[in-house]
Motif scaffolding. Structure first.
Motif, PDB file in Angstrom:
ATOM      1  N   ARG A   1       7.394   5.580  -5.446  1.00 48.62           N
ATOM      2  CA  ARG A   1       8.064   4.121  -5.372  1.00 48.62           C
ATOM      3  C   ARG A   1       7.434   3.340  -4.217  1.00 48.62           C
ATOM      4  NH1 ARG A   1      12.420   7.186  -7.218  1.00 48.62           N
ATOM      5  NH2 ARG A   1      13.447   6.741  -9.382  1.00 48.62           N
ATOM      6  N   ILE A   2       7.069   3.799  -3.253  1.00 50.42           N
ATOM      7  CA  ILE A   2       6.456   3.311  -2.163  1.00 50.42           C
ATOM      8  C   ILE A   2       5.472   2.196  -2.199  1.00 50.42           C
ATOM      9  CG2 ILE A   2       5.415   3.420   0.227  1.00 50.42           C
ATOM     10  CD1 ILE A   2       8.354   4.569   0.127  1.00 50.42           C
ATOM     11  N   MET A   3       4.680   2.523  -3.443  1.00 48.21           N
ATOM     12  CA  MET A   3       3.370   1.521  -3.913  1.00 48.21           C
ATOM     13  C   MET A   3       3.982   0.215  -4.267  1.00 48.21           C
ATOM     14  SD  MET A   3       1.325   3.272  -2.224  1.00 48.21           S
ATOM     15  CE  MET A   3       0.033   2.194  -2.636  1.00 48.21           C
ATOM     16  N   ASP A   4       5.140   0.371  -4.943  1.00 51.76           N
ATOM     17  CA  ASP A   4       5.718  -0.713  -5.518  1.00 51.76           C
ATOM     18  C   ASP A   4       6.559  -1.736  -4.844  1.00 51.76           C
ATOM     19  OD1 ASP A   4       4.758   0.499  -7.940  1.00 51.76           O
ATOM     20  OD2 ASP A   4       6.598   1.603  -8.439  1.00 51.76           O
ATOM     21  N   ILE A   5       6.827  -1.298  -3.643  1.00 50.66           N
ATOM     22  CA  ILE A   5       7.615  -2.267  -2.621  1.00 50.66           C
ATOM     23  C   ILE A   5       6.795  -3.312  -2.191  1.00 50.66           C
ATOM     24  CG2 ILE A   5       9.088  -2.415  -0.466  1.00 50.66           C
ATOM     25  CD1 ILE A   5       9.716   0.576  -1.070  1.00 50.66           C
ATOM     26  N   LYS A   6       7.028  -4.695  -2.086  1.00 52.37           N
ATOM     27  CA  LYS A   6       6.105  -5.547  -1.868  1.00 52.37           C
ATOM     28  C   LYS A   6       6.189  -5.733  -0.365  1.00 52.37           C
ATOM     29  CE  LYS A   6       6.319  -7.949  -6.236  1.00 52.37           C
ATOM     30  NZ  LYS A   6       6.671  -9.431  -6.912  1.00 52.37           N
ATOM     31  N   GLY A   7       5.099  -6.808   0.062  1.00 54.98           N
ATOM     32  CA  GLY A   7       5.131  -7.042   1.491  1.00 54.98           C
ATOM     33  C   GLY A   7       4.854  -5.978   2.561  1.00 54.98           C
ATOM     34  N   ARG A   8       3.944  -5.088   2.168  1.00 58.15           N
ATOM     35  CA  ARG A   8       3.111  -4.035   2.988  1.00 58.15           C
ATOM     36  C   ARG A   8       2.385  -4.847   4.082  1.00 58.15           C
ATOM     37  NH1 ARG A   8       1.583  -1.185  -1.822  1.00 58.15           N
ATOM     38  NH2 ARG A   8      -0.440  -1.717  -1.514  1.00 58.15           N
ATOM     39  N   GLU A   9       1.900  -6.102   3.930  1.00 62.29           N
ATOM     40  CA  GLU A   9       1.406  -6.669   5.189  1.00 62.29           C
ATOM     41  C   GLU A   9       2.182  -7.258   6.121  1.00 62.29           C
ATOM     42  OE1 GLU A   9       2.421  -9.448   1.800  1.00 62.29           O
ATOM     43  OE2 GLU A   9       1.110  -7.827   2.141  1.00 62.29           O
ATOM     44  N   ASN A  10       3.435  -7.114   5.876  1.00 66.30           N
ATOM     45  CA  ASN A  10       4.491  -7.626   6.836  1.00 66.30           C
ATOM     46  C   ASN A  10       4.640  -6.410   8.000  1.00 66.30           C
ATOM     47  OD1 ASN A  10       4.738  -9.830   5.343  1.00 66.30           O
ATOM     48  ND2 ASN A  10       6.411  -9.054   4.176  1.00 66.30           N
ATOM     49  N   VAL A  11       4.315  -5.250   7.380  1.00 64.39           N
ATOM     50  CA  VAL A  11       4.553  -4.185   8.792  1.00 64.39           C
ATOM     51  C   VAL A  11       3.785  -4.165   9.661  1.00 64.39           C
ATOM     52  CG1 VAL A  11       4.858  -1.673   8.835  1.00 64.39           C
ATOM     53  CG2 VAL A  11       5.245  -2.714   6.780  1.00 64.39           C
ATOM     54  N   LYS A  12       4.318  -4.368  11.072  1.00 64.58           N
ATOM     55  CA  LYS A  12       3.672  -4.637  12.248  1.00 64.58           C
ATOM     56  C   LYS A  12       3.443  -3.190  13.115  1.00 64.58           C
ATOM     57  CE  LYS A  12       2.869  -8.851  11.459  1.00 64.58           C
ATOM     58  NZ  LYS A  12       1.653  -9.215  10.858  1.00 64.58           N
ATOM     59  N   ASN A  13       4.690  -2.314  13.059  1.00 57.74           N
ATOM     60  CA  ASN A  13       4.873  -1.100  13.796  1.00 57.74           C
ATOM     61  C   ASN A  13       5.325   0.115  12.756  1.00 57.74           C
ATOM     62  OD1 ASN A  13       4.098  -2.213  16.439  1.00 57.74           O
ATOM     63  ND2 ASN A  13       5.992  -3.430  15.915  1.00 57.74           N
ATOM     64  N   VAL A  14       4.748   1.192  13.055  1.00 58.02           N
ATOM     65  CA  VAL A  14       4.996   2.226  12.235  1.00 58.02           C
ATOM     66  C   VAL A  14       5.408   3.386  13.231  1.00 58.02           C
ATOM     67  CG1 VAL A  14       4.828   3.924  10.493  1.00 58.02           C
ATOM     68  CG2 VAL A  14       4.103   1.789  10.138  1.00 58.02           C
ATOM     69  N   VAL A  15       6.572   4.030  13.202  1.00 61.00           N
ATOM     70  CA  VAL A  15       6.726   5.172  14.171  1.00 61.00           C
ATOM     71  C   VAL A  15       6.784   6.407  13.543  1.00 61.00           C
ATOM     72  CG1 VAL A  15       8.124   5.832  16.143  1.00 61.00           C
ATOM     73  CG2 VAL A  15       8.186   3.496  15.347  1.00 61.00           C
ATOM     74  N   MET A  16       6.148   7.777  13.907  1.00 61.32           N
ATOM     75  CA  MET A  16       6.090   8.863  13.154  1.00 61.32           C
ATOM     76  C   MET A  16       6.036   9.785  14.036  1.00 61.32           C
ATOM     77  SD  MET A  16       2.400   8.846  11.445  1.00 61.32           S
ATOM     78  CE  MET A  16       2.743   7.300  10.438  1.00 61.32           C
ATOM     79  N   ASP A  17       5.809  11.047  13.550  1.00 61.23           N
ATOM     80  CA  ASP A  17       5.620  12.251  14.287  1.00 61.23           C
ATOM     81  C   ASP A  17       3.845  12.413  14.099  1.00 61.23           C
ATOM     82  OD1 ASP A  17       5.551  13.042  11.712  1.00 61.23           O
ATOM     83  OD2 ASP A  17       6.986  14.545  11.684  1.00 61.23           O
ATOM     84  N   MET A  18       3.741  13.652  14.410  1.00 62.90           N
ATOM     85  CA  MET A  18       2.230  13.922  14.417  1.00 62.90           C
ATOM     86  C   MET A  18       1.837  14.559  13.055  1.00 62.90           C
ATOM     87  SD  MET A  18       1.346  15.587  18.180  1.00 62.90           S
ATOM     88  CE  MET A  18       1.319  14.284  19.666  1.00 62.90           C
ATOM     89  N   SER A  19       2.073  13.711  12.167  1.00 65.98           N
ATOM     90  CA  SER A  19       1.635  14.088  10.499  1.00 65.98           C
ATOM     91  C   SER A  19       0.247  13.757  10.081  1.00 65.98           C
ATOM     92  CB  SER A  19       2.769  13.903   9.717  1.00 65.98           C
ATOM     93  OG  SER A  19       2.437  14.223   8.416  1.00 65.98           O
ATOM     94  N   GLY A  20      -0.580  14.482   9.811  1.00 65.70           N
ATOM     95  CA  GLY A  20      -2.115  13.676   9.357  1.00 65.70           C
ATOM     96  C   GLY A  20      -1.897  13.064   7.877  1.00 65.70           C
TER      97      GLY A  20
END
Length: 400
Positions: free
Chosen positions: A201-220
């Motif tokens: 469902r992630i692909m159906d959410i609109k506004g992906r260009e709005n995301v400026k920062n993504v915080v994550m662990d070391m997952s490839g």
């Protein structure tokens, strides 16, 4: 005056109260009927004024002061003058074929969210466990539709275990995406691979260009997904996971060089705790013990120095100063002849840009880890989930 108040607070829209009856000490029945002069045929959309017959239906409504409320509704059946079909008049607030009102089903959602288990809900509302289960997740689905907004500017990504697959005996994981701006879980999907993320469902959410920062662990896989589908996002590697890498390498060397049974204890080993703790927070006697052990094991002393240097880098203010300190650290690690140090250096160099982005954004994955903790609490309270869709609805609702 009393009749108008009862119609306002007890009856559904377009229903008129006529009589109240006490069936038992804890059961109250209200008789009512619909006041519309005509109804529209559901087949041909023609107005029908002719009443074919009348029937009584009993509908369960939301309890009042621990007393069960039933609505005895006198419903009319109309005959369509156009297609000659006979149909029963609909009532707003009651779905077709249901024996409960919508506000009663919404009350089930409230009880199931606040009571310790569903058995208490069935006892409180005097209904079946099937109705509680069905109505609860139905209402969760309706509630979660209210929060279907676009992506925010800051997103956290992490995973936690869901269940163990009975066929492959492998652990299945749930990936959660946390909305930092609105402080809630935006979406949860089953799996953590690139294919699982792209087919969710992630692909159906609109506004992906709005995301400026993504915080994550070391997952490839997370890094590859964010780079491909969030073009304007800056990836920040969580500092806790970076320090954890150094601590893990340090602990492996400690176990390798210390062959004495005293040092090979489990997680309760006092030496292990001393080496995982920041050197600045050690007492005078604890520092003396660490120095003495380091003097006996040069390999351990070398890795302990790299770990403390990494902690020192995270206390530096300013991106340029941190970049210079990181370069100096990786250069010193390159001179080491130990395989575990070279493997650690390779990982740090690979994630160098994402690690240094912390000094630009000052973001951590702490909020996402908190929601992971809450997700595990939801699983423990339910004694585990088999249906992932139900687990997803409960997780998003409780972490809204």
């Amino acid at each position: 005056m009393l009749e108008s108040q009862i119609n306002k607070f007890l009856s559904l829209p377009e229903l008129k109260f006529t009589k109240k009856r006490n069936l038992k000490n804890y059961v109250i029945e209200f008789e009512c009927y619909k006041t519309n002069e005509f109804e529209v045929c559901p087949k041909c959309a023609t107005k029908s004024y002719k009443v074919h017959d009348r029937v009584f239906v009993h509908i369960k409504d939301i309890p009042i002061r621990n007393k069960l409320i039933f609505l005895k509704i006198k419903k009319r059946r109309f005959k369509c003058p156009n297609c000659k079909s006979v149909f029963r008049e609909p009532i707003p607030g009651i779905k077709k074929g249901f024996k409960t009102t919508q506000r009663f089903r919404s009350h089930i959602r409230w009880c199931a969210s606040n009571f310790s288990d569903l058995k208490r809900v069935t006892k409180q509302l005097q209904c079946s466990s099937w109705l509680v289960y069905t109505a609860f997740y139905e209402q969760l689905k309706l509630e979660n539709k209210k929060w279907q907004n676009e992506w925010s500017s800051t997103v956290g990504v992490d995973e936690h275990s869901f269940l163990r697959n009975s066929k492959s005996h492998s652990t299945e994981f749930t990936s959660i995406f946390v909305d930092y701006n609105n402080n809630r879980v935006r979406e949860a999907i089953l799996g953590r691979s690139m294919d699982d993320l792209e087919n969710s469902r992630i692909m159906d959410i609109k506004g992906r260009e709005n995301v400026k920062n993504v915080v994550m662990d070391m997952s490839g896989s997370y890094k590859k997904f964010v780079t491909k589908h969030f073009p304007n996002a800056i990836i920040t590697c969580d500092k806790f996971h970076v320090v954890k890498l150094f601590n893990h390498a340090l602990n492996r060397i400690r176990i390798e060089v210390m062959k004495h049974p005293y040092f090979l204890k489990s997680r309760n080993s006092p030496v292990r705790r001393l080496y995982l703790k920041n050197h600045e927070r050690l007492s005078f006697s604890e520092r003396h013990v660490v120095r003495h052990i380091n003097s006996l094991f040069p390999e351990l002393k070398e890795m302990y120095k790299f770990k403390e240097r990494m902690l020192f880098i995270y206390n530096i203010k300013g991106f340029k100063r941190a970049r210079k300190a990181m370069t100096k650290l990786t250069d010193e690690m390159a001179q080491s002849g130990r395989k575990i140090v070279q493997s650690l250096r390779k990982t740090v160099v690979k994630w160098r840009r994402e690690i240094l982005n912390y000094f630009r954004t000052r973001l951590t994955n702490g909020r996402t880890e908190g929601y992971n903790r809450k997700a595990k609490l939801i699983q423990r309270k339910a004694y585990g989930y088999r249906n992932f869709e139900n687990y997803r609805l409960r997780l998003i609702y409780d972490c809204r």
